[in-house]
Design an enzyme around this catalytic site. Sequence first.
Site, PDB file in Angstrom:
ATOM      1  N   HIS B  58       0.881  -1.148   0.000  1.00 16.95           N
ATOM      2  CA  HIS B  58       0.000   0.000   0.000  1.00 16.95           C
ATOM      3  C   HIS B  58       0.922   1.203   0.000  1.00 16.95           C
ATOM      4  O   HIS B  58       1.962   1.186   0.689  1.00 16.95           O
ATOM      5  CB  HIS B  58      -0.862   0.056   1.257  1.00 16.95           C
ATOM      6  CG  HIS B  58      -1.618  -1.208   1.524  1.00 16.95           C
ATOM      7  ND1 HIS B  58      -1.223  -2.123   2.471  1.00 16.95           N
ATOM      8  CD2 HIS B  58      -2.739  -1.706   0.956  1.00 16.95           C
ATOM      9  CE1 HIS B  58      -2.078  -3.124   2.469  1.00 16.95           C
ATOM     10  NE2 HIS B  58      -3.004  -2.900   1.565  1.00 16.95           N
ATOM     11  N   ASP B  61       2.205   1.976   3.303  1.00 17.81           N
ATOM     12  CA  ASP B  61       3.216   1.146   3.972  1.00 17.81           C
ATOM     13  C   ASP B  61       4.571   1.863   3.944  1.00 17.81           C
ATOM     14  O   ASP B  61       5.338   1.797   4.898  1.00 17.81           O
ATOM     15  CB  ASP B  61       3.372  -0.216   3.260  1.00 17.81           C
ATOM     16  CG  ASP B  61       2.113  -1.064   3.341  1.00 17.81           C
ATOM     17  OD1 ASP B  61       1.285  -0.836   4.248  1.00 17.81           O
ATOM     18  OD2 ASP B  61       1.959  -1.965   2.487  1.00 17.81           O
TER      19      ASP B  61
END
Lengths: 382, 382, 382, 382
Positions: B58, B61
């Site tokens: 993502h 992240d």
Amino acid sequence: MSNSYSLKPKKSDRFSFGLWTIMNIGRDPFGEPTRPPINPLDVIVELAKRKVYSFEMHAEDLVPMGTGARERDRLVREAKKRMRDYKIKCTNCGSNCFSHPVFKDGAFTSNDPHVRAFAVQRYIYAIDMGYELGCRLCNLWWGRDGLEVEGSKDTRDALKWLRECCNVLTEYVLRNYPDYELSIEPKPNEPRGDIFLPTTGHALAFIATLDHPEKWGVVPELAHVRMAGLNSVHEVAQALDAGKLRGIHLNSQKPLRYDQDIRFGAEDLKESFFIVYLLETSDYEGTKSFDCHPHRTEDRGGAWDFVEGNMRTYLVLREKVNLYQQDRQIQRILTRIRGVQKALPSPENIAATEYDPGKLMATRLPYEKLDQMIVELLLGAR
Amino acid sequence: MSNSYSLKPKKSDRFSFGLWTIMNIGRDPFGEPTRPPINPLDVIVELAKRKVYSFEMHAEDLVPMGTGARERDRLVREAKKRMRDYKIKCTNCGSNCFSHPVFKDGAFTSNDPHVRAFAVQRYIYAIDMGYELGCRLCNLWWGRDGLEVEGSKDTRDALKWLRECCNVLTEYVLRNYPDYELSIEPKPNEPRGDIFLPTTGHALAFIATLDHPEKWGVVPELAHVRMAGLNSVHEVAQALDAGKLRGIHLNSQKPLRYDQDIRFGAEDLKESFFIVYLLETSDYEGTKSFDCHPHRTEDRGGAWDFVEGNMRTYLVLREKVNLYQQDRQIQRILTRIRGVQKALPSPENIAATEYDPGKLMATRLPYEKLDQMIVELLLGAR
Amino acid sequence: MSNSYSLKPKKSDRFSFGLWTIMNIGRDPFGEPTRPPINPLDVIVELAKRKVYSFEMHAEDLVPMGTGARERDRLVREAKKRMRDYKIKCTNCGSNCFSHPVFKDGAFTSNDPHVRAFAVQRYIYAIDMGYELGCRLCNLWWGRDGLEVEGSKDTRDALKWLRECCNVLTEYVLRNYPDYELSIEPKPNEPRGDIFLPTTGHALAFIATLDHPEKWGVVPELAHVRMAGLNSVHEVAQALDAGKLRGIHLNSQKPLRYDQDIRFGAEDLKESFFIVYLLETSDYEGTKSFDCHPHRTEDRGGAWDFVEGNMRTYLVLREKVNLYQQDRQIQRILTRIRGVQKALPSPENIAATEYDPGKLMATRLPYEKLDQMIVELLLGAR
Amino acid sequence: MSNSYSLKPKKSDRFSFGLWTIMNIGRDPFGEPTRPPINPLDVIVELAKRKVYSFEMHAEDLVPMGTGARERDRLVREAKKRMRDYKIKCTNCGSNCFSHPVFKDGAFTSNDPHVRAFAVQRYIYAIDMGYELGCRLCNLWWGRDGLEVEGSKDTRDALKWLRECCNVLTEYVLRNYPDYELSIEPKPNEPRGDIFLPTTGHALAFIATLDHPEKWGVVPELAHVRMAGLNSVHEVAQALDAGKLRGIHLNSQKPLRYDQDIRFGAEDLKESFFIVYLLETSDYEGTKSFDCHPHRTEDRGGAWDFVEGNMRTYLVLREKVNLYQQDRQIQRILTRIRGVQKALPSPENIAATEYDPGKLMATRLPYEKLDQMIVELLLGAR
């Protein structure tokens, strides 16, 4: 309180029952029949007397496999006579391609192309019969089209065979009865370990790959959805969203266990309420069809209690939908929750906007209160 | 025996891990973290050292929500440097639109159109970042797009909003990165009571209603399928059949309970074998990506045992696929079962043919024997 | 209609809430908190103001692990003051042996005997505190006592360790607070893959193997029963039958998915009704305790809607129990169904009797009708 | 590799099959029989020829309800002759109190006391017959003792009736065949919506309330455990822990769906392995009995593939248990995990000790590695 509920079904309610639901003799995997057989012609009459709008059937419910042409014609004639005399329609005529051992490993997905062709023939037979009975829908439930032994069949092949059979059937319909429609009723498992196209989603996705997707729709069954632990309201809503709801099979079921086919509303009242809400607030014009059967503990007479119970619960819940729509507090909360809607800006516009998550998350979402109001409405306590 | 298995992963195996899988700190609804945080840049390096082909992420992240533009650029630069130095790719960059409270009632299906727009912005942000990292796929998992309180949201609205958001995102991609692709990873429930588009089937059906269905595919996750009690082999097969398999999230899970995200193959070896069989015998060219996390009982070091275990099990099962294809007895049975295939006759032809069900059902279907052979093959006992 | 329902809780209703239910901050495996923390002392006061009879707690809810003795005493003093001032009791004080990482692989079933001893110490600590607060029950929920990796622990060992810990705890109680009681709250899974003693049945069976079974009972939680797909009415009935029902945790849950802990009655109204029926028609004198939490979408204020909703639904259902008992048609059917009861003859007598199955099976069992009446009663439509 | 596995069953393996498993004709709720009936006497012979140690039966499998005394005696004589000639034992003789419509609403829990007495009579009849056949165990599966309509039966009554029937049966056994034993085989549902005493835990707890608990034990069936989504290893371990394992019904099943009764090991190899591990490392001396049936797609011949497959898989898994015990790496990890065990100190001692959670939680728990080794061992890849 009961006075405010009109629990008498009318033809205009468009209720329907499968002939097989009443013909059920109470046999199960561990037990012998508890009810004597009943003649399908009598079922038609008895349903009609109870103001049921229509019946659904498998061709084989009326004309068992192997019946000669003359007897077949007589039976169809008898059915038509009763339909005329008692004013009841037939709104779905499918085929039972799951009981006979020839289909033990599938109808449209048997490894044997002759079995597949024979299954298509059975459906052609059912469509011909349905047409004669004034029916315009053939709903397919492929009860045997699945597997227990993964190695026995490659699902990629199975999907191709399913498609081929559906396409040939569509061809038949297009040439012979252009106003006839076809539909799929999905189920996740039982009687097969895993059945192909286990949910409405899978069926809708599959339909999109057919030669004539416009000829095909779906008939979700609530209990089948619950057997996969999914939300039946969302399942039906997606069918509506796709413009593909051709019918509905109402019943109930404890989730994630054997196919119970219990009376509509006997389990999960809130989910049942929202199903009725969906049907009554959409442009759906099909029947409200009950596909379940009396508990095995019932005798023949109990079947009619069962028939009435299904319709009464629908009618109570429909009245609850009215109360819901007229409940000012509930509607005020709903209005506030939904807020002001507007179309999304363009992607460029969105990319350029500064959003403040802290502010966006500050709106109160009083869902506990809303849900409590709905529970009390259902319980007749508001 | 172990000699015959090559359990060392190679880049050409195209294995992949989500950064989040290693960044998992072992927190759950009832317990505090058991592992210290780990820097995503370090995860990239460590995965690369273990011959992992690519990572998925993502955007958040690497770059937590709220990070300034300069720090964002620095982090992306650092990531690119490690990718170059250690030869690892990024093959999916989605957005985490589920952790922040702003998305507590949904991202693309929040009742608030500004939240929906903000979620689209997050995905735009993720696609921009992914593009910079050489990625060409944005996989969407709408973890918060569902409900617990049926009255809080009309699924028909939710589906419209989902579609609108997806269409706007497609527009962005078509204008800016025409070779970028989008995909949906369905899940039935958790963290919401019921998530919209709960299965691959529902996602595929929904994609067919988008403005540009050709830009969208699916990334099934095995554990998500098992959380609905469905057959993951059939799920992936239908995605392949539809030409829509853009990726796969391999893991395992006891069916019909909370999201366990266990190491691939740790549960249900036979189903895992058939997944590998499907991937290895189709034209699928995507990554074999693992989306699970080490048990909460593991410390940081255990995460690398976990990484290796996932890949080793895949490699053993791939070798089993070879053995399966070379096993003469098994292949002989399969050949016999499948018999001679041929296209269906025309409907007219079918209608006119006389089929003999008694004869058609006489073919022996030795599925117990076949399945037993497969079990013994898996156990290394043939 | 709402007039006929008294929805105002009274102290005599003996409603109870866990402190943790209100202290829940809306964090889940995929999302950050949505509500600010709240002081347990304030929760005590606010519950009391709403006529809640008592609260339940983990010692750690009031006094976090690691708190010094003086601060501990102050907190307990403060709690007692509020309990006195606002007239609310504490009716269960357990220990949180599941959140801290030291218990990541179990408390009473950790492979490490020191961890097991430490867990026993925590419970001793909780019992001491409970006693000071006037509580007489310590309910144990062993959230971490289970496993994901079957090889990591032999269940036979685990059961022995559980038993040893329970026996030592009993010893402590017998010596220090002879009127104190202990109970087990079973759960099938989550946060562990499989938790030991997954149902009330397993807990009751285990209690029968303890040194002092008479000191132990069970506290079934409805949602935990539904997570195993079992019937919560049958579960509670068996606890009553065994004379072992020490408390009950009321809530609701969609079966066979992650632990939802939803407001009582929000799902499965009929099952909830029969739970209330059981409690109100037995000699059970414990509290009616709610163990659930507001949806994560709620803010702090929503928690109080949630508190009220739980109690209101119980009160409506209790009123339905009265209506059920006064409904002549329903009672007439029940009387007929139950027929004349008599004790079984001796085995010799039975062996010598001639029974006529054909005759015995002829009695009509009008369960469809009965169930329909109950559904209509619940819906307020009779 | 196959050379190292001895897949030939021996009498000393104590394998057993229910007569009903082979007599199964492939009928299911949606389909007609696919296999012709087979004479139970032939089943006895054919099992014996395959080195099966014993068979289990319902009295009615051999002597259908309604058979006259003379014919009954002839059939028993014929069975004994075959048992003698072919050297096979009968190790469980129960009664089929679930197929006949007289039991449609329960046997020991019918609302009608005469039906309950008749059911006791059937069991007396079965015990007499079992005794004649040299059997010493009567296993009770109360397939019909449950309900769909909660109002139809109060579970508190049902449990009392169950107990009364069990006590009368015990009385009969104590007076006539003091060395005879009784056992309960629990099942959560199907053919009833919810069956009373749904799991081994519930059955063990119930047994503790009987007049002579020492005469009663349990016979868990793996598929029944999986139908409740529970862990079959834990279920059997608790029965062993309680000293109550009287038999075991081995098979497999996809969790949380209809009763599939699939060949042992066909699903869930790891769970099956740990079941074999439990049985082979405990003092259990009963039979390893298979209670499942060939897929409905099989013909009569396939039933014998099925019989062999069950036993072969058990034998392979037993060999895996040996490998597991001899695997040094696995055993080293297990030793480290288990550490040094010691009895708990006294409660006073525990209360006075200072524990350091930070230190206690530092031990590494390499469960990912351990589980991976077990998976590779099962796959024959170590």
